[in-house]
Design a protein around this motif. Structure first.
Motif: not given
Length: 135
Positions: A13-19, A53-58
């Motif tokens: 998820x971190x990788x996808x959100x960064x992308x 993100x992985x912490x459920x933060x928008x």
């Protein structure tokens, strides 16, 4: 506005959100089965979602541009490239997605420990654009 959760919390998820936030990821693929099992409607053009993100933060807002439901065997290279994960071939894209779909987390989510896909499995191809960064 619904949340857009890419993968499961953690490194993927971190990788996808960064992308998404850097603009390289403008498409995603889901199993049509996921929407049916969760009684969720498919995304529709102009619908906005909150990327978490992985912490459920928008962390961002995306807007759906296009949605298609097609058999897995019909996914083309343009979609694979637009997923922003450096896929050079549809085969590489599919191998990566099958690894995710066959993961214990996904099989648990689907309620089927023996879940498998084939060329006829329906997938939801969504194209989107980032309309706002929240971090």
């Amino acid at each position: 506005m619904r949340n857009a959760e890419f993968g499961f919390p953690g490194p993927l998820r971190d990788k996808l959100v960064t992308a998404i936030l850097n603009g390289s990821k403008v498409a995603t693929t889901s199993l049509e089965l996921e929407f049916r099992l969760n009684s969720e409607s498919l995304p529709v053009p102009r619908e906005r979602s909150t990327v978490v993100d992985s912490d459920n933060i928008p962390v961002g807002i995306i807007e759906t541009v296009n949605v298609k439901v097609i058999p897995l065997g019909e996914v083309g290279i343009e979609h694979a490239i637009d997923e922003g994960e450096d896929y050079q071939t549809v085969s590489a894209w599919r191998l990566s997605h099958e690894k995710f779909w066959y993961s214990g987390e996904m099989r648990e989510e689907l309620g089927d420990p023996d879940f498998v896909v084939d060329d006829s499995t329906l997938v939801v191809l969504e194209r989107f654009k980032l309309v706002e960064k929240l971090r």
